[in-house]
Structures are given as structure tokens and as C-alpha cells.
Write a protein that holds these residues in place. Structure first.
Motif: not given
Length: 171
Positions: A78-100
Motif C-alpha cells: 500500500s502507498i497509503n501510510p494510514n492503511h492498516a494492511v500494508r502488504y497483500r500477496s497472491a492467494a495460493a490459487s494465483e501463484e505459480r509457486l507458493p511465495h512462502k
């Protein structure tokens, strides 16, 4: 690691979020406000912007996650400094490989890794740094870190970050 990835089955299809495009002036301003060089962030890390048309991901930086030169997943900041959720990542169904199961920035590492929490920490340090996508880490990531002869863990200085850094070092 290759065996672990094989156990995940055949590669899935990568699904990118809508609204990805060039960095808009507001994205550039955000990066400059954090003392990043927007041109370097675009060229080296291939970061793009998500604007008004991004739905729940609007007004974020789009951060592709590469593994062996291929985009396998993504996260957003997020580029909004007041946004509570800074990072949002791909869901498992959207990834070619799990990012974790991989390390952000590993394609730029050879002998040494500096392990950080997130992509912006990696940008700050530069090539040679990797991120675990937060203070949580998985066994697959520990194995990837362990293959480097020189390893430095550099999580945030808050008590929670330092506790997790210690646990990662112990593992």
C-alpha cells in the motif's frame, strides 16, 4: 528444494491482479518519500503500480516475485501510510509457486544473503538481500537460506522482530 517443489505438483498458472501499469506520479512520490530511487526500483526489481482500477488492491505497488528468472508470484504494498494492511500477496490459487517457499530477491544472491522481513527492506539493502515475506518463515525458506555460506539475519528492531530473528538463527 527441487524435490520439495516437485511434491507441490505441476506448476500452477500465475494469475496477476487487475490494474497493473506503469508507476503513476503518486507511486513515484511514495517511493521518493521513503528515500527510494523510483527508476532503480522499476528497473532492478521490476515494480509497477496499481491505480484506481485495481479493486481491493488499488493504490499499491505491484511487486513481482521472481524465482530463477521467472515471475512465480506477487505481492503488493500500500502507498497509503494510514492503511492498516500494508502488504497483500497472491492467494495460493494465483501463484505459480507458493511465495512462502522461496526468498524474495534470491535471484541476485551468490555467496552471502542478508535475510530481511519484506521486499522494501531488500530494496533498501540491494542485491544480496532476501526477504521471507514477514517474520514468519517456513522450513523451505530455512533450507534456501542455509545453502549460502554466509548468512546474516536482519529483521526489524522491535521485540517481536528480534525474537523471530533469533528463532530463525537457531533453526
Amino acid at each position: 528444494d527441487a524435490e520439495k517443489i516437485r511434491k507441490l505438483g505441476p506448476p500452477k498458472k500465475l494469475i496477476l491482479p487487475k490494474g497493473i501499469g506503469n508507476l503513476a506520479p503518486v507511486h513515484v512520490s511514495y517511493l521518493k518519500s521513503r528515500n527510494f530511487d523510483p527508476e532503480t526500483i522499476q528497473k532492478l526489481w521490476r515494480v509497477q503500480g496499481i491505480g484506481q482500477d485495481g479493486g481491493r488492491l488499488r493504490w499499491r505497488l505491484f511487486i513481482p516475485i521472481h524465482h530463477m528468472g521467472e515471475v512465480v508470484s506477487w505481492t503488493t504494498r500500500s502507498i497509503n501510510p494510514n492503511h492498516a494492511v500494508r502488504y497483500r500477496s497472491a492467494a495460493a490459487s494465483e501463484e505459480r509457486l507458493p511465495h512462502k517457499t522461496i526468498l524474495y530477491g534470491e535471484d541476485y544472491c551468490k555467496h552471502t544473503v542478508i535475510v530481511c522481513e519484506g521486499p522494501t527492506d531488500v530494496w533498501r539493502i540491494g542485491p544480496g538481500a532476501v526477504a521471507t515475506f514477514g517474520t514468519g518463515f517456513r522450513t523451505a525458506q530455512i533450507r534456501r537460506i542455509a545453502k549460502y555460506p554466509v548468512r546474516v539475519v536482519c529483521f526489524d528492531g522491535d521485540p517481536a522482530g528480534q525474537a523471530r530473528a533469533g528463532q530463525l538463527c537457531d533453526r
